[in-house]
Design a protein around this motif. Structure first.
Motif, PDB file in Angstrom:
ATOM      1  N   LEU A  15       0.823  -1.203   0.000  1.00  0.00           N
ATOM      2  CA  LEU A  15       0.000   0.000   0.000  1.00  0.00           C
ATOM      3  C   LEU A  15       0.856   1.251   0.000  1.00  0.00           C
ATOM      4  O   LEU A  15       0.552   2.245  -0.694  1.00  0.00           O
ATOM      5  CB  LEU A  15      -0.917   0.003   1.221  1.00  0.00           C
ATOM      6  N   VAL A  16       1.946   1.237   0.770  1.00  0.00           N
ATOM      7  CA  VAL A  16       2.834   2.407   0.827  1.00  0.00           C
ATOM      8  C   VAL A  16       3.442   2.673  -0.548  1.00  0.00           C
ATOM      9  O   VAL A  16       3.374   3.795  -1.073  1.00  0.00           O
ATOM     10  CB  VAL A  16       3.942   2.185   1.877  1.00  0.00           C
ATOM     11  N   VAL A  17       4.028   1.639  -1.133  1.00  0.00           N
ATOM     12  CA  VAL A  17       4.699   1.812  -2.422  1.00  0.00           C
ATOM     13  C   VAL A  17       3.686   2.182  -3.507  1.00  0.00           C
ATOM     14  O   VAL A  17       3.940   3.066  -4.347  1.00  0.00           O
ATOM     15  CB  VAL A  17       5.453   0.525  -2.796  1.00  0.00           C
ATOM     16  N   GLY A  18       2.536   1.529  -3.512  1.00  0.00           N
ATOM     17  CA  GLY A  18       1.526   1.826  -4.523  1.00  0.00           C
ATOM     18  C   GLY A  18       1.027   3.257  -4.426  1.00  0.00           C
ATOM     19  O   GLY A  18       0.862   3.941  -5.453  1.00  0.00           O
ATOM     20  N   THR A  19       0.763   3.732  -3.195  1.00  0.00           N
ATOM     21  CA  THR A  19       0.277   5.101  -3.028  1.00  0.00           C
ATOM     22  C   THR A  19       1.316   6.109  -3.489  1.00  0.00           C
ATOM     23  O   THR A  19       1.003   7.081  -4.209  1.00  0.00           O
ATOM     24  CB  THR A  19      -0.089   5.345  -1.550  1.00  0.00           C
ATOM     25  N   VAL A  20       2.577   5.917  -3.079  1.00  0.00           N
ATOM     26  CA  VAL A  20       3.653   6.837  -3.479  1.00  0.00           C
ATOM     27  C   VAL A  20       3.789   6.857  -4.998  1.00  0.00           C
ATOM     28  O   VAL A  20       3.887   7.934  -5.628  1.00  0.00           O
ATOM     29  CB  VAL A  20       4.983   6.444  -2.820  1.00  0.00           C
ATOM     30  N   ALA A  21       3.762   5.678  -5.619  1.00  0.00           N
ATOM     31  CA  ALA A  21       3.970   5.607  -7.070  1.00  0.00           C
ATOM     32  C   ALA A  21       2.825   6.273  -7.823  1.00  0.00           C
ATOM     33  O   ALA A  21       3.042   7.065  -8.752  1.00  0.00           O
ATOM     34  CB  ALA A  21       4.101   4.138  -7.486  1.00  0.00           C
ATOM     35  N   ALA A  32      -1.946  21.563 -15.504  1.00  0.00           N
ATOM     36  CA  ALA A  32      -2.691  22.779 -15.152  1.00  0.00           C
ATOM     37  C   ALA A  32      -2.467  23.057 -13.677  1.00  0.00           C
ATOM     38  O   ALA A  32      -3.280  22.698 -12.840  1.00  0.00           O
ATOM     39  CB  ALA A  32      -4.173  22.621 -15.455  1.00  0.00           C
ATOM     40  N   ALA A  33      -1.364  23.692 -13.360  1.00  0.00           N
ATOM     41  CA  ALA A  33      -1.030  23.992 -11.978  1.00  0.00           C
ATOM     42  C   ALA A  33      -0.507  25.396 -11.866  1.00  0.00           C
ATOM     43  O   ALA A  33      -0.046  25.989 -12.832  1.00  0.00           O
ATOM     44  CB  ALA A  33       0.021  23.004 -11.481  1.00  0.00           C
ATOM     45  N   GLU A  34      -0.570  25.907 -10.629  1.00  0.00           N
ATOM     46  CA  GLU A  34      -0.080  27.269 -10.447  1.00  0.00           C
ATOM     47  C   GLU A  34       1.422  27.341 -10.598  1.00  0.00           C
ATOM     48  O   GLU A  34       1.961  28.401 -10.910  1.00  0.00           O
ATOM     49  CB  GLU A  34      -0.506  27.763  -9.050  1.00  0.00           C
ATOM     50  N   ARG A  35       2.091  26.225 -10.340  1.00  0.00           N
ATOM     51  CA  ARG A  35       3.527  26.173 -10.560  1.00  0.00           C
ATOM     52  C   ARG A  35       3.910  24.752 -10.963  1.00  0.00           C
ATOM     53  O   ARG A  35       3.158  23.803 -10.751  1.00  0.00           O
ATOM     54  CB  ARG A  35       4.277  26.608  -9.309  1.00  0.00           C
ATOM     55  N   ALA A  36       5.094  24.624 -11.520  1.00  0.00           N
ATOM     56  CA  ALA A  36       5.561  23.319 -11.988  1.00  0.00           C
ATOM     57  C   ALA A  36       5.822  22.400 -10.801  1.00  0.00           C
ATOM     58  O   ALA A  36       6.055  22.873  -9.688  1.00  0.00           O
ATOM     59  CB  ALA A  36       6.842  23.506 -12.811  1.00  0.00           C
ATOM     60  N   PRO A  37       5.794  21.104 -11.057  1.00  0.00           N
ATOM     61  CA  PRO A  37       6.060  20.169  -9.972  1.00  0.00           C
ATOM     62  C   PRO A  37       7.406  20.447  -9.316  1.00  0.00           C
ATOM     63  O   PRO A  37       8.392  20.748  -9.987  1.00  0.00           O
ATOM     64  CB  PRO A  37       6.053  18.806 -10.670  1.00  0.00           C
ATOM     65  N   SER A  38       7.436  20.347  -8.025  1.00  0.00           N
ATOM     66  CA  SER A  38       8.660  20.599  -7.278  1.00  0.00           C
ATOM     67  C   SER A  38       8.940  19.423  -6.353  1.00  0.00           C
ATOM     68  O   SER A  38       8.059  18.587  -6.119  1.00  0.00           O
ATOM     69  CB  SER A  38       8.515  21.872  -6.451  1.00  0.00           C
ATOM     70  N   PRO A  39      10.175  19.377  -5.803  1.00  0.00           N
ATOM     71  CA  PRO A  39      10.473  18.288  -4.859  1.00  0.00           C
ATOM     72  C   PRO A  39       9.506  18.252  -3.687  1.00  0.00           C
ATOM     73  O   PRO A  39       9.239  17.180  -3.142  1.00  0.00           O
ATOM     74  CB  PRO A  39      11.905  18.607  -4.419  1.00  0.00           C
ATOM     75  N   VAL A  40       8.959  19.416  -3.292  1.00  0.00           N
ATOM     76  CA  VAL A  40       8.022  19.430  -2.165  1.00  0.00           C
ATOM     77  C   VAL A  40       6.751  18.666  -2.520  1.00  0.00           C
ATOM     78  O   VAL A  40       6.180  17.943  -1.690  1.00  0.00           O
ATOM     79  CB  VAL A  40       7.695  20.882  -1.764  1.00  0.00           C
ATOM     80  N   ALA A  41       6.302  18.806  -3.772  1.00  0.00           N
ATOM     81  CA  ALA A  41       5.108  18.069  -4.193  1.00  0.00           C
ATOM     82  C   ALA A  41       5.345  16.568  -4.129  1.00  0.00           C
ATOM     83  O   ALA A  41       4.496  15.785  -3.662  1.00  0.00           O
ATOM     84  CB  ALA A  41       4.711  18.479  -5.607  1.00  0.00           C
ATOM     85  N   TYR A  42       6.543  16.178  -4.587  1.00  0.00           N
ATOM     86  CA  TYR A  42       6.868  14.752  -4.508  1.00  0.00           C
ATOM     87  C   TYR A  42       7.041  14.299  -3.054  1.00  0.00           C
ATOM     88  O   TYR A  42       6.781  13.141  -2.719  1.00  0.00           O
ATOM     89  CB  TYR A  42       8.122  14.443  -5.322  1.00  0.00           C
ATOM     90  N   ALA A  43       7.471  15.216  -2.194  1.00  0.00           N
ATOM     91  CA  ALA A  43       7.572  14.886  -0.768  1.00  0.00           C
ATOM     92  C   ALA A  43       6.200  14.589  -0.192  1.00  0.00           C
ATOM     93  O   ALA A  43       6.042  13.725   0.694  1.00  0.00           O
ATOM     94  CB  ALA A  43       8.248  16.024  -0.006  1.00  0.00           C
ATOM     95  N   PHE A  44       5.193  15.340  -0.692  1.00  0.00           N
ATOM     96  CA  PHE A  44       3.828  15.030  -0.262  1.00  0.00           C
ATOM     97  C   PHE A  44       3.437  13.608  -0.683  1.00  0.00           C
ATOM     98  O   PHE A  44       2.777  12.880   0.079  1.00  0.00           O
ATOM     99  CB  PHE A  44       2.847  16.036  -0.879  1.00  0.00           C
ATOM    100  N   ALA A  45       3.838  13.205  -1.893  1.00  0.00           N
ATOM    101  CA  ALA A  45       3.537  11.851  -2.356  1.00  0.00           C
ATOM    102  C   ALA A  45       4.146  10.811  -1.422  1.00  0.00           C
ATOM    103  O   ALA A  45       3.496   9.818  -1.052  1.00  0.00           O
ATOM    104  CB  ALA A  45       4.034  11.655  -3.780  1.00  0.00           C
TER     105      ALA A  45
END
Length: 383
Positions: A15-21, A32-45
């Motif tokens: 479940l952990v790996v599947g959710t992150v992926a 369509a985002a206010e800014r481009a993907p950043s490491p912080v967004a991936y940190a949320f993942a």
């Protein structure tokens, strides 16, 4: 606290790996985002997946943290990842661990907040109702339903295991009850057999003692009767020991039955009591256990005749009618006399034996003179 089994750890890591992926791939595909993907967004993942490691201990807490994380993610303007997608595993976990109401309530809040902000952003109601709202509701419902289904199946397996264990325990208890009943039966059989033999020996020993020096032939005959009775009892004791080593079915086949009654009568005749035997019981008409019980009843009754009745004659009659074995032992003696207590114990034992098989046994003075024992036993145990 014991470590979770390997299968459980594998499920959690999956479940952990599947959710992150899934969340990471969705972030990367966002346009369509206010800014481009950043490491912080991936940190949320990564955070959405990592928090699932605590799902078994705090399923509702994990669900609330996940939903708050989703709100925070969107408040920071990161690429759209769907409102329900990051929470799917947390919703599933809460439902799987028995927090179905909490999962439905939090899922409803999540969908409602998402719909509110979409409407506030000016999204057409037709699009919201036909696509996004429907998608979020379907995802929440599917996650919760899957969790409930897994929990129900797991509980069903646990119930089946409990039933299996209970059935095994009941089988063990039944085996113990049968073993105890077998011990009681063997003890009663040994009492009947040895008691009968001792009575025969006592009679012949008394005869021999009185004839010593006066009638050597009678002494020799009496001693021979004692020897024969002893040998017969030893054979029966050895047979009983063999029965202890066989299965119940084999034991039933090997037990003494009505065919042994003539030998009992012959033994009583040798002790000085004339015994008339009338057995109207065709071969196979009664079960082995019934025949064995009838034999023991006759044996105990004739033993009482030899010990206590002071009788000259006795009769044994048996016949089968309407599915019942009718058995009667009658003598012309004067009753139990000084041996009333011992005779009473034997009569109680016979009555218990008959009762265990679903039959009855009565005893008492016969009409005119003597004593009668009357037993009615079912011819078949399954009747």
């Amino acid at each position: 606290m014991t470590a979770p089994p390997a299968a459980t750890r594998g499920t959690d890591l999956g479940l952990v790996v599947g959710t992150v992926a899934v969340v990471a791939l969705t972030i990367g595909a966002g346009v369509a985002a206010e800014r481009a993907p950043s490491p912080v967004a991936y940190a949320f993942a990564v955070g959405f997946g990592a928090v699932l490691l605590a799902r078994r201990r705090w399923p509702v807490g994990v669900l609330v943290v996940t939903v708050l994380g989703i709100f925070t993610y969107y408040a920071l303007g990161f690429p759209a990842i769907g409102q329900a997608l990051p929470a799917a595993a947390a919703l599933y976990s809460a439902a799987e661990l028995g927090r179905t109401r909490a999962a439905l309530a939090v899922g409803a809040v999540l969908v409602g907040v998402a719909a509110y902000f979409r409407i506030a952003e000016g999204l057409p109601a037709s699009y919201l109702l036909s696509y996004e709202l429907l998608t979020n509701v379907a995802l929440v419902a599917a996650a919760v339903a899957l969790g409930v289904s897994v929990r129900v199946r797991r509980e069903a397996r646990a119930d089946q295991e409990r039933l299996r264990v209970a059935a095994l325990a009941e089988q063990a208890a039944e085996a113990e009850r049968r073993l105890e009943a077998q011990r009681v039966r063997i003890a009663r059989d040994l009492h009947d057999s040895i008691g009968h033999t001792v009575s025969v020996i006592a009679v012949h020993a008394g005869v021999a003692a009185e004839a010593v020096g006066r009638d050597d032939a009678l002494v020799a005959s009496s001693i021979a009767q004692v020897r024969d009775a002893t040998r017969s009892t030893m054979r029966e004791l050895r047979s009983t020991v063999r029965l202890l080593r066989t299965s119940g079915e084999d034991a039933a086949r090997g037990a003494v039955g009505l065919t042994g009654v003539p030998a009992l009568a012959a033994s009583a005749r040798a002790a000085g009591v004339e015994v008339d035997v009338r057995l109207d019981v065709p071969d196979g008409a009664v079960d082995g256990a019934i025949g064995a019980a009838a034999y023991r009843i006759v044996q105990e009754a004739l033993t009482n005749v030899l010990r206590h009745a002071h009788a000259a004659r006795a009769s044994v009659a048996a016949h089968v009618a309407d599915g019942w074995l009718d058995l009667q032992v009658r003598d012309d003696g004067t009753g139990a006399g000084e041996g009333a207590s011992l005779a009473g114990q034997g009569l109680r034992g016979m009555a218990e034996r008959a009762g265990l098989l679903g039959g009855t046994l009565t005893s008492g003075p016969a009409d005119g003179r003597g004593f009668v024992v009357h037993a009615r036993l079912p011819a078949r145990l399954d009747a």
